[in-house]
Design a protein around this motif. Sequence first.
Motif, PDB file in Angstrom:
ATOM      1  N   ASP A 121       0.821  -1.208   0.000  1.00 18.06           N
ATOM      2  CA  ASP A 121       0.000   0.000   0.000  1.00 18.06           C
ATOM      3  C   ASP A 121       0.861   1.266   0.000  1.00 18.06           C
ATOM      4  N   LYS A 122       0.200   2.431   0.105  1.00 22.50           N
ATOM      5  CA  LYS A 122       0.899   3.722   0.058  1.00 22.50           C
ATOM      6  C   LYS A 122       1.947   3.872   1.157  1.00 22.50           C
ATOM      7  N   ASN A 123       1.702   3.216   2.292  1.00 25.47           N
ATOM      8  CA  ASN A 123       2.605   3.316   3.445  1.00 25.47           C
ATOM      9  C   ASN A 123       3.666   2.219   3.453  1.00 25.47           C
ATOM     10  N   ASN A 124       3.857   1.549   2.316  1.00 24.13           N
ATOM     11  CA  ASN A 124       4.839   0.467   2.182  1.00 24.13           C
ATOM     12  C   ASN A 124       4.540  -0.729   3.097  1.00 24.13           C
ATOM     13  N   VAL A 125       3.271  -0.976   3.355  1.00 19.45           N
ATOM     14  CA  VAL A 125       2.858  -2.128   4.160  1.00 19.45           C
ATOM     15  C   VAL A 125       2.329  -3.195   3.206  1.00 19.45           C
ATOM     16  N   ARG A 126       2.817  -4.421   3.357  1.00 19.79           N
ATOM     17  CA  ARG A 126       2.351  -5.532   2.521  1.00 19.79           C
ATOM     18  C   ARG A 126       0.995  -5.995   2.999  1.00 19.79           C
ATOM     19  N   ARG A 127       0.057  -6.108   2.058  1.00 21.80           N
ATOM     20  CA  ARG A 127      -1.321  -6.497   2.369  1.00 21.80           C
ATOM     21  C   ARG A 127      -1.731  -7.701   1.526  1.00 21.80           C
ATOM     22  N   GLN A 128      -2.626  -8.503   2.089  1.00 25.36           N
ATOM     23  CA  GLN A 128      -3.205  -9.635   1.361  1.00 25.36           C
ATOM     24  C   GLN A 128      -4.490  -9.167   0.693  1.00 25.36           C
ATOM     25  N   ALA A 129      -4.775  -9.657  -0.498  1.00 26.16           N
ATOM     26  CA  ALA A 129      -6.002  -9.286  -1.203  1.00 26.16           C
ATOM     27  C   ALA A 129      -6.628 -10.521  -1.835  1.00 26.16           C
ATOM     28  N   THR A 130      -7.940 -10.625  -1.700  1.00 28.91           N
ATOM     29  CA  THR A 130      -8.703 -11.677  -2.359  1.00 28.91           C
ATOM     30  C   THR A 130      -9.629 -11.002  -3.349  1.00 28.91           C
ATOM     31  N   THR A 131      -9.638 -11.460  -4.576  1.00 31.75           N
ATOM     32  CA  THR A 131     -10.482 -10.858  -5.600  1.00 31.75           C
ATOM     33  C   THR A 131     -11.069 -11.939  -6.498  1.00 31.75           C
ATOM     34  N   ILE A 132     -12.176 -11.610  -7.112  1.00 28.02           N
ATOM     35  CA  ILE A 132     -12.797 -12.483  -8.108  1.00 28.02           C
ATOM     36  C   ILE A 132     -12.420 -11.924  -9.470  1.00 28.02           C
ATOM     37  N   ILE A 133     -11.731 -12.714 -10.285  1.00 28.89           N
ATOM     38  CA  ILE A 133     -11.383 -12.324 -11.649  1.00 28.89           C
ATOM     39  C   ILE A 133     -12.567 -12.732 -12.529  1.00 28.89           C
ATOM     40  N   ALA A 134     -13.319 -11.744 -13.012  1.00 30.10           N
ATOM     41  CA  ALA A 134     -14.561 -12.017 -13.741  1.00 30.10           C
ATOM     42  C   ALA A 134     -14.291 -12.460 -15.176  1.00 30.10           C
ATOM     43  N   ASP A 135     -14.949 -13.545 -15.581  1.00 30.02           N
ATOM     44  CA  ASP A 135     -14.959 -14.012 -16.960  1.00 30.02           C
ATOM     45  C   ASP A 135     -16.232 -13.592 -17.665  1.00 30.02           C
TER      46      ASP A 135
END
Length: 142
Positions: A121-135
């Motif tokens: 992120d902007k503050n150089n903190v590593r974050r986990q993200a879950t997303t749905i890749i839409a087909d």
Amino acid sequence: MWRRPAWQVLRQFVRHDSDTVPSLVLERSMNRVQLLGRVGQDPIMRQVEGKNPVTIFSLATNEMWRTGDGDVGQGGDVSQKTTWHRISVFRPGLRDVTYQYVRKGARIYVEGKIDYGEYTDKNNVRRQATTIIADNVIFLSD
């Protein structure tokens, strides 16, 4: 002498079994998600330098269930849970149509796959993200 701990036997069996499996065998698997819900925010288009643009929006899905031991006609408490999903659309035609026509509150059906990633992120903190890749995104009438 005959009593070896079970974990030692299991470890040796797994090691022996993995040595005999050919390295070129691919396992079949499936990563498919189907969601029906309401759009939580108007889509935004993002593009990181050197990468494909993406349309992103949130989607809310609801679950409802009745608690209690009563029969169907006898009531009981109704519980509800709302789950929020991050939807990312990379396909060029679908990405543009989604960005242009999807609006907050619209009822849509999304097919795709789930993806787990990591970003800084902007503050150089590593974050986990879950997303749905839409087909596929299908617009439904209310």
